[in-house]
Design a protein around this motif. Sequence first.
Motif, PDB file in Angstrom:
ATOM      1  N   VAL A 166       0.816  -1.220   0.000  1.00  0.00           N
ATOM      2  CA  VAL A 166       0.000   0.000   0.000  1.00  0.00           C
ATOM      3  C   VAL A 166       0.847   1.267   0.000  1.00  0.00           C
ATOM      4  O   VAL A 166       0.403   2.321  -0.469  1.00  0.00           O
ATOM      5  CB  VAL A 166      -0.972   0.026   1.203  1.00  0.00           C
ATOM      6  CG1 VAL A 166      -1.932  -1.146   1.125  1.00  0.00           C
ATOM      7  CG2 VAL A 166      -0.218   0.019   2.519  1.00  0.00           C
ATOM      8  N   SER A 167       2.069   1.177   0.508  1.00  0.00           N
ATOM      9  CA  SER A 167       2.922   2.364   0.582  1.00  0.00           C
ATOM     10  C   SER A 167       3.857   2.492  -0.613  1.00  0.00           C
ATOM     11  O   SER A 167       4.356   3.583  -0.901  1.00  0.00           O
ATOM     12  CB  SER A 167       3.765   2.327   1.867  1.00  0.00           C
ATOM     13  OG  SER A 167       4.703   1.259   1.825  1.00  0.00           O
ATOM     14  N   GLY A 168       4.087   1.374  -1.299  1.00  0.00           N
ATOM     15  CA  GLY A 168       5.029   1.393  -2.410  1.00  0.00           C
ATOM     16  C   GLY A 168       6.477   1.336  -1.960  1.00  0.00           C
ATOM     17  O   GLY A 168       7.398   1.394  -2.787  1.00  0.00           O
ATOM     18  N   MET A 169       6.700   1.198  -0.664  1.00  0.00           N
ATOM     19  CA  MET A 169       8.058   1.119  -0.135  1.00  0.00           C
ATOM     20  C   MET A 169       8.607  -0.291  -0.331  1.00  0.00           C
ATOM     21  O   MET A 169       7.884  -1.270  -0.136  1.00  0.00           O
ATOM     22  CB  MET A 169       8.072   1.483   1.352  1.00  0.00           C
ATOM     23  CG  MET A 169       9.457   1.505   1.981  1.00  0.00           C
ATOM     24  SD  MET A 169       9.394   2.002   3.732  1.00  0.00           S
ATOM     25  CE  MET A 169       8.833   3.716   3.568  1.00  0.00           C
ATOM     26  N   PRO A 170       9.872  -0.433  -0.726  1.00  0.00           N
ATOM     27  CA  PRO A 170      10.461  -1.765  -0.904  1.00  0.00           C
ATOM     28  C   PRO A 170      10.363  -2.588   0.376  1.00  0.00           C
ATOM     29  O   PRO A 170      10.457  -2.049   1.485  1.00  0.00           O
ATOM     30  CB  PRO A 170      11.921  -1.463  -1.266  1.00  0.00           C
ATOM     31  CG  PRO A 170      11.899  -0.076  -1.834  1.00  0.00           C
ATOM     32  CD  PRO A 170      10.815   0.647  -1.087  1.00  0.00           C
ATOM     33  N   PHE A 171      10.185  -3.887   0.209  1.00  0.00           N
ATOM     34  CA  PHE A 171      10.011  -4.776   1.358  1.00  0.00           C
ATOM     35  C   PHE A 171      11.152  -4.678   2.373  1.00  0.00           C
ATOM     36  O   PHE A 171      10.873  -4.606   3.580  1.00  0.00           O
ATOM     37  CB  PHE A 171       9.857  -6.228   0.872  1.00  0.00           C
ATOM     38  CG  PHE A 171       9.727  -7.223   1.991  1.00  0.00           C
ATOM     39  CD1 PHE A 171       8.488  -7.491   2.557  1.00  0.00           C
ATOM     40  CD2 PHE A 171      10.839  -7.897   2.480  1.00  0.00           C
ATOM     41  CE1 PHE A 171       8.350  -8.407   3.593  1.00  0.00           C
ATOM     42  CE2 PHE A 171      10.718  -8.813   3.509  1.00  0.00           C
ATOM     43  CZ  PHE A 171       9.473  -9.074   4.067  1.00  0.00           C
ATOM     44  N   PRO A 172      12.428  -4.688   1.956  1.00  0.00           N
ATOM     45  CA  PRO A 172      13.506  -4.624   2.955  1.00  0.00           C
ATOM     46  C   PRO A 172      13.434  -3.388   3.853  1.00  0.00           C
ATOM     47  O   PRO A 172      13.677  -3.481   5.065  1.00  0.00           O
ATOM     48  CB  PRO A 172      14.782  -4.616   2.094  1.00  0.00           C
ATOM     49  CG  PRO A 172      14.381  -5.293   0.834  1.00  0.00           C
ATOM     50  CD  PRO A 172      12.970  -4.856   0.595  1.00  0.00           C
ATOM     51  N   LYS A 173      13.098  -2.237   3.265  1.00  0.00           N
ATOM     52  CA  LYS A 173      12.999  -1.014   4.058  1.00  0.00           C
ATOM     53  C   LYS A 173      11.804  -1.085   5.012  1.00  0.00           C
ATOM     54  O   LYS A 173      11.891  -0.672   6.178  1.00  0.00           O
ATOM     55  CB  LYS A 173      12.872   0.206   3.148  1.00  0.00           C
ATOM     56  CG  LYS A 173      14.143   0.539   2.361  1.00  0.00           C
ATOM     57  CD  LYS A 173      13.975   1.812   1.574  1.00  0.00           C
ATOM     58  CE  LYS A 173      15.265   2.166   0.831  1.00  0.00           C
ATOM     59  NZ  LYS A 173      15.113   3.408   0.044  1.00  0.00           N
ATOM     60  N   MET A 174      10.687  -1.614   4.517  1.00  0.00           N
ATOM     61  CA  MET A 174       9.513  -1.735   5.366  1.00  0.00           C
ATOM     62  C   MET A 174       9.774  -2.744   6.487  1.00  0.00           C
ATOM     63  O   MET A 174       9.289  -2.561   7.620  1.00  0.00           O
ATOM     64  CB  MET A 174       8.296  -2.176   4.539  1.00  0.00           C
ATOM     65  CG  MET A 174       7.001  -2.247   5.329  1.00  0.00           C
ATOM     66  SD  MET A 174       6.554  -0.680   6.133  1.00  0.00           S
ATOM     67  CE  MET A 174       6.136   0.324   4.693  1.00  0.00           C
ATOM     68  N   LYS A 175      10.545  -3.782   6.192  1.00  0.00           N
ATOM     69  CA  LYS A 175      10.880  -4.775   7.214  1.00  0.00           C
ATOM     70  C   LYS A 175      11.654  -4.122   8.353  1.00  0.00           C
ATOM     71  O   LYS A 175      11.414  -4.412   9.538  1.00  0.00           O
ATOM     72  CB  LYS A 175      11.714  -5.892   6.582  1.00  0.00           C
ATOM     73  CG  LYS A 175      12.222  -6.952   7.558  1.00  0.00           C
ATOM     74  CD  LYS A 175      11.088  -7.736   8.176  1.00  0.00           C
ATOM     75  CE  LYS A 175      11.611  -8.870   9.037  1.00  0.00           C
ATOM     76  NZ  LYS A 175      10.531  -9.546   9.797  1.00  0.00           N
ATOM     77  N   ILE A 176      12.565  -3.234   8.018  1.00  0.00           N
ATOM     78  CA  ILE A 176      13.340  -2.520   9.039  1.00  0.00           C
ATOM     79  C   ILE A 176      12.412  -1.667   9.903  1.00  0.00           C
ATOM     80  O   ILE A 176      12.543  -1.612  11.134  1.00  0.00           O
ATOM     81  CB  ILE A 176      14.426  -1.647   8.381  1.00  0.00           C
ATOM     82  CG1 ILE A 176      15.478  -2.528   7.715  1.00  0.00           C
ATOM     83  CG2 ILE A 176      15.082  -0.723   9.414  1.00  0.00           C
ATOM     84  CD1 ILE A 176      16.503  -1.749   6.909  1.00  0.00           C
TER      85      ILE A 176
END
Length: 254
Positions: A166-176
């Motif tokens: 929903v945010s368009g943020m890459p998974f690794p960054k969102m995981k952090i």
Amino acid sequence: MTSLTLSMPKEERIVSFIWQHILLLISLYFMTLGVALCIKSALGSSVISSLPLSLSLAGEQGYVPALSVGSYTIFMNFVFVVLQILILRRNFNPLQLFQLLIGFIFGWLIDLNVFIVSGIVCDSLLSRSIVQFAGCAVMGIGIAFEVRCGSVTMPGEGITVSLSRVSGMPFPKMKIIVDTTLVILAVASSYLFFEKWDWGIVGPGTLFAMFFIGYEIKLLNPKLGWFDRLLSYRPGFRRYIIGLARYIYGRKDG
């Protein structure tokens, strides 16, 4: 399922599903054994168990319901699934409700392994460090296996995937961001309930786990071809399950 799995006969798909999830259970066991060892070390739990551990310890002092770490983990996983539904709405795949079962098993296995490792003595910094390292190493193996199984994602990963979509943020960054949020909540609850930062909940071991496990998985992934072959199951096992499936379906048709 993959297109290859969908092209299989019904019996073959049953076999593939059963064997895949037997290996998933083994993977979850390794993961939760690692979680239990990190808790036992008292140098800092893993990220996913930090908040449940804080709530469980607070429960022992009567601040919140007295539940085990595994029970609070199950509740947290339930919240993660509910949040995914609220975030994705119509785009939520009903198949992902299977995360509730995976989350329940994960929490139950944490309690089982906490009991199993309860006899380990950590009476020095060296012994605690060894137990923490072993916990991270075992957890990394379990996570690497779990990803290879290709089943429904863990609730903690599912909420990260949903937020990333929903945010368009890459998974690794969102995981952090998600991991950091869980750690902050654990520290905040530590101050709320104990009026101090409890290093046994979030400590140097937590930071070590965040970096070491990712690095370990990166090293392990190229060497897990044997696990992929194992996912194809052995012929003897396959014939036995197919025979059982045919027997069951034959009785239904009769």
